[in-house]
Design a protein around this motif. Sequence first.
Motif, PDB file in Angstrom:
ATOM      1  N   THR A  11       0.976  -1.381   0.067  1.00  0.00           N
ATOM      2  CA  THR A  11       0.305  -0.205   0.052  1.00  0.00           C
ATOM      3  C   THR A  11       1.020   1.098  -0.147  1.00  0.00           C
ATOM      4  O   THR A  11       1.385   2.053   1.235  1.00  0.00           O
ATOM      5  CB  THR A  11      -0.940  -0.355   1.024  1.00  0.00           C
ATOM      6  OG1 THR A  11      -1.213  -1.246   1.132  1.00  0.00           O
ATOM      7  CG2 THR A  11      -2.066   1.330   1.135  1.00  0.00           C
ATOM      8  N   LEU A  12       0.656   1.941  -1.102  1.00  0.00           N
ATOM      9  CA  LEU A  12       2.206   3.064  -1.347  1.00  0.00           C
ATOM     10  C   LEU A  12       0.703   4.328  -1.601  1.00  0.00           C
ATOM     11  O   LEU A  12      -0.103   4.809  -2.742  1.00  0.00           O
ATOM     12  CB  LEU A  12       2.833   2.784  -2.431  1.00  0.00           C
ATOM     13  CG  LEU A  12       3.560   1.466  -2.647  1.00  0.00           C
ATOM     14  CD1 LEU A  12       3.873   1.323  -4.214  1.00  0.00           C
ATOM     15  CD2 LEU A  12       4.890   1.865  -1.770  1.00  0.00           C
ATOM     16  N   PHE A  13       1.300   5.457  -0.551  1.00  0.00           N
ATOM     17  CA  PHE A  13       0.491   6.654  -0.291  1.00  0.00           C
ATOM     18  C   PHE A  13       1.131   8.029  -1.284  1.00  0.00           C
ATOM     19  O   PHE A  13       2.280   7.721  -0.827  1.00  0.00           O
ATOM     20  CB  PHE A  13       0.041   7.025   1.276  1.00  0.00           C
ATOM     21  CG  PHE A  13      -1.020   5.911   1.452  1.00  0.00           C
ATOM     22  CD1 PHE A  13      -2.226   5.785   1.337  1.00  0.00           C
ATOM     23  CD2 PHE A  13      -0.394   4.721   2.566  1.00  0.00           C
ATOM     24  CE1 PHE A  13      -3.313   5.407   2.354  1.00  0.00           C
ATOM     25  CE2 PHE A  13      -1.498   4.099   2.619  1.00  0.00           C
ATOM     26  CZ  PHE A  13      -2.177   4.412   2.579  1.00  0.00           C
ATOM     27  N   ASN A  14       0.588   8.728  -1.523  1.00  0.00           N
ATOM     28  CA  ASN A  14       1.274   9.329  -2.261  1.00  0.00           C
ATOM     29  C   ASN A  14       1.469  10.383  -0.804  1.00  0.00           C
ATOM     30  O   ASN A  14       1.571   9.498   0.591  1.00  0.00           O
ATOM     31  CB  ASN A  14       0.166  10.038  -2.881  1.00  0.00           C
ATOM     32  CG  ASN A  14      -1.029  11.066  -2.291  1.00  0.00           C
ATOM     33  OD1 ASN A  14      -0.951  10.778  -1.573  1.00  0.00           O
ATOM     34  ND2 ASN A  14      -1.834  12.031  -2.683  1.00  0.00           N
ATOM     35  N   THR A  15       2.103  11.812  -1.674  1.00  0.00           N
ATOM     36  CA  THR A  15       2.626  12.298  -0.149  1.00  0.00           C
ATOM     37  C   THR A  15       2.136  12.886   0.769  1.00  0.00           C
ATOM     38  O   THR A  15       2.393  13.035   2.338  1.00  0.00           O
ATOM     39  CB  THR A  15       4.291  13.910  -0.504  1.00  0.00           C
ATOM     40  OG1 THR A  15       2.778  14.573  -1.008  1.00  0.00           O
ATOM     41  CG2 THR A  15       4.878  12.834  -1.222  1.00  0.00           C
ATOM     42  N   THR A  16       0.699  13.571   0.477  1.00  0.00           N
ATOM     43  CA  THR A  16      -0.152  13.478   1.388  1.00  0.00           C
ATOM     44  C   THR A  16      -1.403  12.672   2.523  1.00  0.00           C
ATOM     45  O   THR A  16      -2.024  12.943   2.733  1.00  0.00           O
ATOM     46  CB  THR A  16      -1.571  14.835   0.696  1.00  0.00           C
ATOM     47  OG1 THR A  16      -2.285  13.879   0.362  1.00  0.00           O
ATOM     48  CG2 THR A  16      -0.668  16.443  -0.013  1.00  0.00           C
ATOM     49  N   GLY A  17      -0.596  11.627   1.669  1.00  0.00           N
ATOM     50  CA  GLY A  17      -1.644  10.372   2.283  1.00  0.00           C
ATOM     51  C   GLY A  17      -3.214  10.253   1.916  1.00  0.00           C
ATOM     52  O   GLY A  17      -4.460   9.978   2.098  1.00  0.00           O
ATOM     53  N   SER A  18      -3.873  11.401   0.247  1.00  0.00           N
ATOM     54  CA  SER A  18      -4.867  11.434   0.310  1.00  0.00           C
ATOM     55  C   SER A  18      -4.767  10.701  -1.225  1.00  0.00           C
ATOM     56  O   SER A  18      -6.406   9.630  -1.482  1.00  0.00           O
ATOM     57  CB  SER A  18      -5.030  12.500  -0.036  1.00  0.00           C
ATOM     58  OG  SER A  18      -4.165  12.803  -1.314  1.00  0.00           O
TER      59      SER A  18
END
Length: 79
Positions: A11-18
């Motif tokens: 599970t890889l999130f973008n920098t904002t976690g959105s």
Amino acid sequence: MNIRKNIVYATLFNTTGSQILMVENRGEHGDYYTLPGGTVEHDETLHTAITREVLEETGFTIIPGDIVHVAEAFFPQAG
């Protein structure tokens, strides 16, 4: 006889976690999206496997964190 396969997903999130990163798969019944991941190869650790799978599927090099979910499944052996 059933076959056990170890499968890993990241599970890889973008920098904002959105947002999370998904990969597009093409199948005989249409296209679908999954988390990057795949089968653990012989003598490979879970962390090594997910690092390899993410690189193969996305081109990103990751440093895996903690394992957050484990599930077990057995598949009928194809004859």
